[in-house]
Scaffold this active site. Sequence first.
Site, PDB file in Angstrom:
ATOM      1  N   SER A 266       0.823  -1.204   0.000  1.00  0.00           N
ATOM      2  CA  SER A 266       0.000   0.000   0.000  1.00  0.00           C
ATOM      3  C   SER A 266       0.865   1.265   0.000  1.00  0.00           C
ATOM      4  CB  SER A 266      -0.961  -0.034   1.184  1.00  0.00           C
ATOM      5  OG  SER A 266      -2.013   0.890   1.009  1.00  0.00           O
TER       6      SER A 266
ATOM      7  N   ASP B 207      -5.846  -3.940  -1.815  1.00  0.00           N
ATOM      8  CA  ASP B 207      -4.754  -3.587  -0.905  1.00  0.00           C
ATOM      9  C   ASP B 207      -4.181  -4.830  -0.219  1.00  0.00           C
ATOM     10  OD1 ASP B 207      -3.321  -2.637   1.450  1.00  0.00           O
ATOM     11  OD2 ASP B 207      -4.311  -0.707   1.111  1.00  0.00           O
TER      12      ASP B 207
END
Length: 301
Positions: A42, A156
Amino acid sequence: MAQKKTISLVLGSGGARGLAHIGIIRWLEENGYSIESIAGCSAGALVGGIHASGKLDEFEEWVRAITKGNMIALLDLSLGMDGLFKGNKIIETLKELVGDRRIEDLPISFTAVAANISKEKEVWFQDGPVFDAIRASISLPLFFTPFPYKGANLIDGGILNPVPIAPTFSDHTDFTLAVNLCGSPEEGIEALFEESSKKQESPLAGAISDFVGKVKSSIPQAKAGLKAYEVIGQSFDTMQGAIARQQIAAYPPDYVLEIPKNLCRTLEFDKAEPLIRYGYEKAARELPKVLSRRLRPDVRD
């Protein structure tokens, strides 16, 4: 001349707190450590991929000047139900700012971690375009739409592995340093931002606004969505914190820098200056003794 000590750097996920990664990288470089490998998830994939591309200076200058209005203008609303924003504007803006390279051509080994939601497993990007890897890895559930990849939808990587240590297992570096952005809350953290708010606006702020203004956006709608997302973001942080602790216990690196999860909210990228400074000062406080103690004498001249 002393030989540089080599580092494998694991950069965790945690939204805007990931800007602290920049300060940590700065401290390592200034103190003679060579970052040979980066694994990121991320925000960690974002900062790590840009650094591995040799463009951290450009990105830091840009993010230090960005405002809340700039950020909102970069959020392109999605008409679907699988995410509030598409994420294309942010990625295209960053490509224009720093360029896009292929992972296999980078001078620093780089892995970005995303998650395949249908197969419930991690996906490691170790080749292909850097910003495809970053876009997949930053696909926060319900915020950004999933990233389509080889017939699957990726989100993610923090869902499964917010501190991706495993990609560094085969590295032949002197030290593995992990940065966990979901550490225990720290009291008095507000003072960090009170001091920063007294500083003058960056002289680049106007130029950034003009740059971002090239792309139109429905700002009122985006603001409404962001308010709802903050609750989701807090829940996601709690989940990531629990998973991070499990991962670190199962695959302990040489050292973990713990960044408190209350350092800032997920989307406060307009607080770059104090966040970068916090990362630098955190590294300066903790790493000298750790690195001198843990690195073998034979890696220094």
